[in-house]
Design a protein around this motif. Structure first.
Motif, PDB file in Angstrom:
ATOM      1  N   LYS A 283      71.900 -27.166  84.377  1.00 12.02           N
ATOM      2  CA  LYS A 283      70.670 -27.864  83.971  1.00 12.02           C
ATOM      3  C   LYS A 283      70.978 -28.706  82.740  1.00 12.02           C
ATOM      4  O   LYS A 283      71.471 -28.192  81.727  1.00 12.02           O
ATOM      5  N   LEU A 284      70.707 -30.012  82.823  1.00 11.22           N
ATOM      6  CA  LEU A 284      71.032 -30.949  81.753  1.00 11.22           C
ATOM      7  C   LEU A 284      69.767 -31.435  81.065  1.00 11.22           C
ATOM      8  O   LEU A 284      68.795 -31.821  81.723  1.00 11.22           O
ATOM      9  N   LEU A 285      69.793 -31.433  79.745  1.00  9.19           N
ATOM     10  CA  LEU A 285      68.661 -31.935  78.971  1.00  9.19           C
ATOM     11  C   LEU A 285      68.540 -33.437  79.140  1.00  9.19           C
ATOM     12  O   LEU A 285      69.540 -34.170  79.139  1.00  9.19           O
ATOM     13  N   ARG A 286      67.306 -33.930  79.282  1.00  8.69           N
ATOM     14  CA  ARG A 286      67.086 -35.377  79.358  1.00  8.69           C
ATOM     15  C   ARG A 286      67.523 -36.037  78.049  1.00  8.69           C
ATOM     16  O   ARG A 286      67.298 -35.489  76.971  1.00  8.69           O
ATOM     17  N   PRO A 287      68.093 -37.245  78.121  1.00 14.11           N
ATOM     18  CA  PRO A 287      68.444 -37.959  76.874  1.00 14.11           C
ATOM     19  C   PRO A 287      67.190 -38.299  76.085  1.00 14.11           C
ATOM     20  O   PRO A 287      66.103 -38.393  76.626  1.00 14.11           O
ATOM     21  N   HIS A 288      67.369 -38.534  74.773  1.00 18.22           N
ATOM     22  CA  HIS A 288      66.232 -38.966  73.947  1.00 18.22           C
ATOM     23  C   HIS A 288      65.682 -40.279  74.480  1.00 18.22           C
ATOM     24  O   HIS A 288      66.416 -41.129  74.976  1.00 18.22           O
ATOM     25  N   GLY A 289      64.375 -40.435  74.367  1.00 19.26           N
ATOM     26  CA  GLY A 289      63.749 -41.673  74.804  1.00 19.26           C
ATOM     27  C   GLY A 289      63.183 -41.584  76.190  1.00 19.26           C
ATOM     28  O   GLY A 289      62.382 -42.407  76.584  1.00 19.26           O
ATOM     29  N   LYS A 290      63.635 -40.602  76.973  1.00 18.58           N
ATOM     30  CA  LYS A 290      63.091 -40.419  78.313  1.00 18.58           C
ATOM     31  C   LYS A 290      61.992 -39.369  78.264  1.00 18.58           C
ATOM     32  O   LYS A 290      61.888 -38.618  77.296  1.00 18.58           O
ATOM     33  N   PRO A 291      61.187 -39.258  79.310  1.00 17.41           N
ATOM     34  CA  PRO A 291      60.073 -38.305  79.288  1.00 17.41           C
ATOM     35  C   PRO A 291      60.518 -36.893  78.951  1.00 17.41           C
ATOM     36  O   PRO A 291      61.504 -36.407  79.503  1.00 17.41           O
ATOM     37  N   HIS A 292      59.819 -36.267  78.028  1.00 21.59           N
ATOM     38  CA  HIS A 292      60.022 -34.871  77.639  1.00 21.59           C
ATOM     39  C   HIS A 292      61.313 -34.653  76.847  1.00 21.59           C
ATOM     40  O   HIS A 292      61.650 -33.529  76.513  1.00 21.59           O
TER      41      HIS A 292
ATOM     42  N   TYR B 125      62.374 -30.329  81.695  1.00 18.50           N
ATOM     43  CA  TYR B 125      63.548 -30.212  80.839  1.00 18.50           C
ATOM     44  C   TYR B 125      64.591 -31.253  81.220  1.00 18.50           C
ATOM     45  O   TYR B 125      65.173 -31.925  80.371  1.00 18.50           O
ATOM     46  N   GLY B 126      64.858 -31.408  82.494  1.00 22.47           N
ATOM     47  CA  GLY B 126      65.881 -32.351  82.930  1.00 22.47           C
ATOM     48  C   GLY B 126      66.296 -32.102  84.365  1.00 22.47           C
ATOM     49  O   GLY B 126      65.574 -31.467  85.146  1.00 22.47           O
ATOM     50  N   LEU B 127      67.489 -32.590  84.723  1.00 27.57           N
ATOM     51  CA  LEU B 127      68.004 -32.493  86.083  1.00 27.57           C
ATOM     52  C   LEU B 127      68.826 -31.223  86.265  1.00 27.57           C
ATOM     53  O   LEU B 127      69.470 -30.742  85.327  1.00 27.57           O
ATOM     54  N   VAL B 128      68.829 -30.695  87.494  1.00 23.46           N
ATOM     55  CA  VAL B 128      69.610 -29.498  87.817  1.00 23.46           C
ATOM     56  C   VAL B 128      70.576 -29.859  88.954  1.00 23.46           C
ATOM     57  O   VAL B 128      70.159 -30.356  89.997  1.00 23.46           O
ATOM     58  N   TYR B 129      71.868 -29.604  88.713  1.00 25.16           N
ATOM     59  CA  TYR B 129      72.897 -29.910  89.699  1.00 25.16           C
ATOM     60  C   TYR B 129      73.581 -28.631  90.177  1.00 25.16           C
ATOM     61  O   TYR B 129      73.743 -27.670  89.412  1.00 25.16           O
ATOM     62  N   LYS B 130      73.982 -28.662  91.424  1.00 26.02           N
ATOM     63  CA  LYS B 130      74.845 -27.606  91.957  1.00 26.02           C
ATOM     64  C   LYS B 130      76.284 -27.993  91.640  1.00 26.02           C
ATOM     65  O   LYS B 130      76.668 -29.157  91.755  1.00 26.02           O
ATOM     66  N   GLY B 131      77.072 -27.009  91.240  1.00 21.79           N
ATOM     67  CA  GLY B 131      78.458 -27.296  90.904  1.00 21.79           C
ATOM     68  C   GLY B 131      79.357 -26.112  91.164  1.00 21.79           C
ATOM     69  O   GLY B 131      78.917 -25.057  91.649  1.00 21.79           O
ATOM     70  N   LYS B 132      80.645 -26.271  90.825  1.00 21.47           N
ATOM     71  CA  LYS B 132      81.601 -25.192  91.008  1.00 21.47           C
ATOM     72  C   LYS B 132      82.581 -25.215  89.844  1.00 21.47           C
ATOM     73  O   LYS B 132      83.249 -26.224  89.589  1.00 21.47           O
ATOM     74  N   LEU B 133      82.633 -24.112  89.104  1.00 24.25           N
ATOM     75  CA  LEU B 133      83.576 -23.951  88.007  1.00 24.25           C
ATOM     76  C   LEU B 133      84.652 -22.984  88.474  1.00 24.25           C
ATOM     77  O   LEU B 133      84.420 -21.781  88.577  1.00 24.25           O
ATOM     78  N   GLY B 134      85.829 -23.533  88.801  1.00 26.76           N
ATOM     79  CA  GLY B 134      86.849 -22.725  89.455  1.00 26.76           C
ATOM     80  C   GLY B 134      86.385 -22.433  90.872  1.00 26.76           C
ATOM     81  O   GLY B 134      86.073 -23.334  91.639  1.00 26.76           O
TER      82      GLY B 134
ATOM     83  N   GLN C 297      61.110 -32.741  73.514  1.00 26.64           N
ATOM     84  CA  GLN C 297      60.742 -31.328  73.620  1.00 26.64           C
ATOM     85  C   GLN C 297      61.893 -30.496  74.183  1.00 26.64           C
ATOM     86  O   GLN C 297      61.834 -29.297  74.222  1.00 26.64           O
ATOM     87  N   GLY C 298      62.950 -31.160  74.654  1.00 28.23           N
ATOM     88  CA  GLY C 298      64.006 -30.441  75.363  1.00 28.23           C
ATOM     89  C   GLY C 298      64.860 -29.537  74.497  1.00 28.23           C
ATOM     90  O   GLY C 298      65.196 -28.438  74.917  1.00 28.23           O
ATOM     91  N   PHE C 299      65.231 -29.991  73.292  1.00 24.71           N
ATOM     92  CA  PHE C 299      66.148 -29.180  72.491  1.00 24.71           C
ATOM     93  C   PHE C 299      65.572 -27.818  72.128  1.00 24.71           C
ATOM     94  O   PHE C 299      66.275 -26.806  72.242  1.00 24.71           O
ATOM     95  N   PRO C 300      64.298 -27.722  71.695  1.00 25.49           N
ATOM     96  CA  PRO C 300      63.757 -26.382  71.431  1.00 25.49           C
ATOM     97  C   PRO C 300      63.801 -25.476  72.662  1.00 25.49           C
ATOM     98  O   PRO C 300      64.031 -24.279  72.546  1.00 25.49           O
ATOM     99  N   GLU C 301      63.590 -26.045  73.856  1.00 20.53           N
ATOM    100  CA  GLU C 301      63.661 -25.236  75.069  1.00 20.53           C
ATOM    101  C   GLU C 301      65.094 -24.757  75.320  1.00 20.53           C
ATOM    102  O   GLU C 301      65.319 -23.607  75.698  1.00 20.53           O
ATOM    103  N   TYR C 302      66.030 -25.667  75.120  1.00 21.98           N
ATOM    104  CA  TYR C 302      67.451 -25.307  75.264  1.00 21.98           C
ATOM    105  C   TYR C 302      67.806 -24.184  74.291  1.00 21.98           C
ATOM    106  O   TYR C 302      68.413 -23.172  74.652  1.00 21.98           O
TER     107      TYR C 302
END
Length: 605
Positions: free
Chosen positions: A348-357, A332-341, A360-365
């Protein structure tokens, strides 16, 4: 007492065999030590990072594989021989046989063994073996019992007879690398100090954990385990059924390979046909269309209770996607650790168009948002929010990684059993949802996440499917779709028919249970456990890094996991049926009770 020779049946658990050999050397100081070993030929061999059925490999690969296995086997026996002091005579014999017990009986009869030390209580109970020789049962260097104290060896005929079998019994040479193995022999692979190797080799036996548990079960007063000591014995019908399942599985794998090749051929033909019918002008237009920027993701209706974050919020939370905050990457894409507040999150971020997979990412999202916004369960990952600009998904952060990470760190058996019970609860919740049942379709170790206390959450719902329940057929949950998921966990029936059912999740859960119990991650784990069942070597499969398992109940759970992986869907247990999962519930109760007793004892002190 006659101390001419004492024979020791050896497996490949070095720690256990070392203790037994040293015990025999100390208790028979004037006897010649003779090690006897039975090789159980593996049906699988390594192939391109996976496994290949032995019979499908070419002859050259087979020959090389046999050579490696022979060399490893000789090294193991030489290592065992080196445990005894140089003043004592030590010999070793080995035999290849697809039934370890029958192989031991053959060795006993053909070598006219009068006295044999065995580290398996189940094997020592065999009537044929006890008639042939005096059997000393020694577990991890501790003497338990002796059968036939006054036996006089009669030198009877062999188990299948003739000089042909005697010729197959090899004595390890005292020179260099040992006996040169005839090309007709098959050998399994192992590492010298491993209990179970990467090729799925099952040891002769492994009662080390059983001995430890014998002490514990007295303290805990668990009557059912005492009454279930004979559960491990397998009937002839079960053995025949297991063999039939193996044959069906092999045929199914061959059919799957044929389907894959046929699909690739059709795809290649279609591609070539399309290119051939395009005019040069149309080809140029087609190429331009492929290179034009793709339209942005379609708009998705976000439920009100799911928070929507902007890209700037997400960037700030991850320190502008700082590389040290990257905690994972998948299709699907990359997963980052973060802090909101003040709240730690995983993004988890969807890969941009043109990159592998990427396509297929938007239907999964979309699928994750739809599914996770509908369900709430303590052991299913919680979706906190989304970022529509990037098709980003914001989850609660689970710091202990995946269940696969936990197994690699030696997660205790009590935590493993609790996690299995939690995930069974999560699946039951999904499958019993009304009016729409949910099928996860990609259950595996890496999709089960662990919090700080090793509590589990089922994640990654990108392949999940929502199925309309029929009011009069509530047990019929089926949806036709393209095969998806992960090889090794994917239901073979789903792969061949495209029919996704709740039983498909049950199949994957069965594989997860076997992996949690054994620590093995091979794609053919089901076949390995089935083979161990036939050889009565189940106890040797339990992952020793998890501690001292309640082995009788663990074996029952292992049998239940094999039912989950049955090729006939109707024979698989439903996760919603409490009666089917009694063995898991008993283990969960035992783990909880054990922890409670330790806690009470600590408070009392």
């Amino acid at each position: 007492m006659d101390e001419e020779e004492v024979h020791i049946a050896t497996g490949k658990n070095f720690r256990k065999e070392k203790a037994n050999i040293l015990w025999a050397a100390a208790n028979f100081p004037r006897a010649t030590i003779v090690l006897v070993h039975v090789h159980w030929p593996s049906k699988w061999m390594p192939f391109m990072g996976g496994k290949l059925l032995y019979k499908f490999a070419d002859e050259k690969e087979k020959e090389m594989h046999r050579g490696r296995e022979t060399e490893a086997m000789v090294k193991m026996l030489l290592k065992y021989k080196s445990l005894c002091d140089d003043t004592r005579e030590v010999r070793a014999h080995y035999l290849t046989h697809d039934d370890i017990l029958a192989g031991v009986v053959n060795l006993v009869k053909k070598l006219k063994i009068k006295r044999i030390v065995i580290g398996s209580r189940n094997m020592s109970k065999n009537a044929v073996l006890r008639k042939c020789s005096q059997v000393w049962v020694v577990l991890n260097g501790k003497y338990l019992s002796t059968s036939n104290d006054h036996l006089e060896h009669t030198g009877g005929t062999g188990y299948g007879g003739s000089s042909e079998l005697l010729a197959c019994i090899h004595e390890l040479s005292e020179e260099s690398d040992g006996y040169a193995t005839p090309p007709s022999d098959f050998y399994v692979s192992f590492q010298e100090e491993d209990i179970v190797d990467e090729d799925g080799v099952i040891p002769l036996d492994s009662d080390e954990q059983l001995e430890k548990y014998d002490v514990q079960e007295t303290e805990q007063g668990i009557e059912e385990i005492n009454a279930s000591e004979e559960v491990g014995k397998i009937s002839d019908d079960e053995i025949r059924s297991s063999r039939n399942m193996n044959e069906e599985s092999e045929k199914l794998m061959e059919e799957m390979d044929k389907l894959r090749r046929k699909l690739k051929e059709l795809q290649d033909e279609r591609h070539n046909h399309e290119e051939s019918i395009l005019s040069p002008r149309r080809k140029n237009v087609f190429l331009k269309e492929q290179t034009l920027p793709q339209q942005r993701y379609p708009e998705l209706q976000i439920p009100e209770h799911i928070v929507q974050y902007s890209m700037s919020h997400i960037g700030k939370a991850t320190n502008n996607f700082y590389s040290r905050n990257l905690i994972g990457e998948g299709g699907y894409g990359l997963v980052y650790k973060g802090k909101l507040g003040s709240m730690p999150v995983a993004i988890k971020l969807l890969r941009p168009h043109g990159k592998p997979h990427g396509r297929q990412g938007f239907p999964e999202y979309q699928q994750e948002v739809v599914v996770l916004s509908r369900i709430q369960h303590p052991h299913i990952v919680k979706l906190i929010g989304v970022c529509p600009e990037s098709c980003g998904l914001v989850y609660e952060h689970l710091p202990n990684g995946t269940l696969m990470d936990g197994l690699s760190k030696g997660l205790p058996w009590k935590d493993r059993i609790r996690i299995l019970a939690e995930q069974r609860s999560a699946l039951a919740h999904l499958h019993s949802s009304r009016p729409h049942a949910i099928i996860h379709a990609d259950l595996k170790l890496t999709n089960i996440l662990l919090d700080a206390g090793n509590g589990s959450r089922l994640g990654d719902f990108g392949t999940a499917r929502i199925v309309q329940m029929k009011p009069l057929e509530e047990d019929t949950i089926c949806r036709r779709t393209n095969p998806m998921g992960t090889m090794g966990y994917m239901d073979p029936v789903f792969f061949t028919t495209g029919e996704l059912t709740a039983e498909s999740d049950v199949y994957a859960f069965g594989v997860v249970i076997l992996q949690v119990l054994t620590g093995l991650l091979d794609l053919n784990i089901v076949e390995q456990v089935q083979e161990a069942m036939k050889m009565d070597a189940v106890h040797g499969l339990l992952d020793a890094s998890a501690g001292s398992w309640p082995e009788v109940q663990a074996e029952r759970l292992m049998r239940l996991a094999l039912r989950c992986c049955n090729l006939e869907r109707k024979r698989r247990p439903a996760v919603t049926s409490d009666a089917d999962w009694r063995s898991l519930d008993i283990l969960r109760t035992m783990a909880t009770a054990s922890k409670s007793r330790k806690w009470s004892h600590a408070i009392a002190n």
